[in-house]
Motif scaffolding. Sequence first.
Motif, mmCIF file in Angstrom:
data_model
loop_
_atom_site.group_PDB
_atom_site.id
_atom_site.type_symbol
_atom_site.label_atom_id
_atom_site.label_comp_id
_atom_site.label_asym_id
_atom_site.label_seq_id
_atom_site.Cartn_x
_atom_site.Cartn_y
_atom_site.Cartn_z
ATOM 1 N N THR A 44 0.828 -1.204 0.000
ATOM 2 C CA THR A 44 0.000 0.000 0.000
ATOM 3 C C THR A 44 0.862 1.254 0.000
ATOM 4 O O THR A 44 0.587 2.220 -0.724
ATOM 5 C CB THR A 44 -0.940 0.013 1.220
ATOM 6 O OG1 THR A 44 -1.792 -1.134 1.175
ATOM 7 C CG2 THR A 44 -1.792 1.267 1.233
ATOM 8 N N LEU A 45 1.924 1.242 0.800
ATOM 9 C CA LEU A 45 2.831 2.391 0.858
ATOM 10 C C LEU A 45 3.542 2.599 -0.476
ATOM 11 O O LEU A 45 3.692 3.733 -0.943
ATOM 12 C CB LEU A 45 3.856 2.198 1.983
ATOM 13 C CG LEU A 45 3.319 2.322 3.416
ATOM 14 C CD1 LEU A 45 4.415 1.989 4.412
ATOM 15 C CD2 LEU A 45 2.799 3.736 3.664
ATOM 16 N N SER A 48 1.086 3.952 -2.970
ATOM 17 C CA SER A 48 0.814 5.352 -2.644
ATOM 18 C C SER A 48 1.961 6.250 -3.102
ATOM 19 O O SER A 48 1.731 7.344 -3.645
ATOM 20 C CB SER A 48 0.605 5.501 -1.134
ATOM 21 O OG SER A 48 0.421 6.846 -0.784
ATOM 22 N N LYS A 49 3.182 5.779 -2.910
ATOM 23 C CA LYS A 49 4.350 6.550 -3.347
ATOM 24 C C LYS A 49 4.340 6.731 -4.855
ATOM 25 O O LYS A 49 4.590 7.842 -5.362
ATOM 26 C CB LYS A 49 5.629 5.830 -2.909
ATOM 27 C CG LYS A 49 6.910 6.532 -3.339
ATOM 28 C CD LYS A 49 8.134 5.774 -2.869
ATOM 29 C CE LYS A 49 9.416 6.481 -3.289
ATOM 30 N NZ LYS A 49 10.627 5.747 -2.833
ATOM 31 N N ASN A 51 1.725 6.598 -6.893
ATOM 32 C CA ASN A 51 0.613 7.475 -7.272
ATOM 33 C C ASN A 51 0.944 8.936 -6.991
ATOM 34 O O ASN A 51 0.558 9.821 -7.762
ATOM 35 C CB ASN A 51 -0.658 7.070 -6.518
ATOM 36 C CG ASN A 51 -1.289 5.817 -7.088
ATOM 37 O OD1 ASN A 51 -1.242 5.583 -8.290
ATOM 38 N ND2 ASN A 51 -1.877 4.993 -6.228
ATOM 39 N N GLN A 52 1.650 9.205 -5.916
ATOM 40 C CA GLN A 52 2.066 10.570 -5.610
ATOM 41 C C GLN A 52 3.026 11.097 -6.672
ATOM 42 O O GLN A 52 2.936 12.264 -7.093
ATOM 43 C CB GLN A 52 2.706 10.631 -4.227
ATOM 44 C CG GLN A 52 1.723 10.502 -3.073
ATOM 45 C CD GLN A 52 2.414 10.578 -1.725
ATOM 46 O OE1 GLN A 52 3.636 10.486 -1.630
ATOM 47 N NE2 GLN A 52 1.627 10.738 -0.660
#
Length: 270
Positions: A44-45, A48-49, A51-52
């Motif tokens: 997930t992290l 998320s990274k 996608n950022q």
Amino acid sequence: MMLHLRKQAGLTFVEVLVGLAVGVIVIGGGLSIYASSVRSGSDTLLASKLNQELGALMLVMTNDIRRAGYWATAITNEADQNPFNLPGSTALVVVDDMAANAIQPPTGQGSCITYAYDATYIPGNVGGALENDDLFGFRLNGTNVQMRQTGTVDGTDCVGGTCNSCANGVWMNVTDPDVIEITQLTFDLSNSRCLNSSEPNEEDDNADGTIDDPAEQDCYVTVPPVGSNEVTTETREVTITLTARLAADNEVQASATHSVRVRNNVLRTW
């Protein structure tokens, strides 16, 4: 009264083995659940990274592309003389083959986009003319997204078609290859439109014997004859598609799509 104490027989060897087996199973299950939870959190992290990173890159591109064709002194000049929006020179285009500078049709798509805007004009000064530092663009080079910093080529100013070339100029990476790898970058102009505001004009631009054919109003379908003094207006909309993966873990991938409407239309007198 006498008390008779029963002797404790204890556990048999078989019972000990069964107990150990049950304990191992319980502990193993707990460890498996914990490991799965940690792995899920890590994934997930990482997602998320990624996608950022894609969101930040998309924001940079959309904000800059939106400015294409901006002319600081447009209010005091003829719009069709805008040096930052000249068809075949500085107007926004997409390119498919960078090496051959294969410019696509007005509604085509490619992995490189070039354009110009008045970035070097200083308020209060006479100017607003095209300079090499007013030429911009984005392109996919390998797995990196690059941005054009200037249109100069070994100190030589761009001329005509070389202004919108993806094959020359000074480009810099805007993505870190140690963090993300871009596997797809597409600029799609299929939602762009061109209107011939001189129609109807009782002229047969299609040379098909039909006066004021409805198709003549779409100047992408019917290109006005040079010297006809017809006036056309292009509205440009760019749909950007990005696909990327983390450099450290190629299994972590993500895609993003965003459309940007260029604020400055291309006004042209034929």
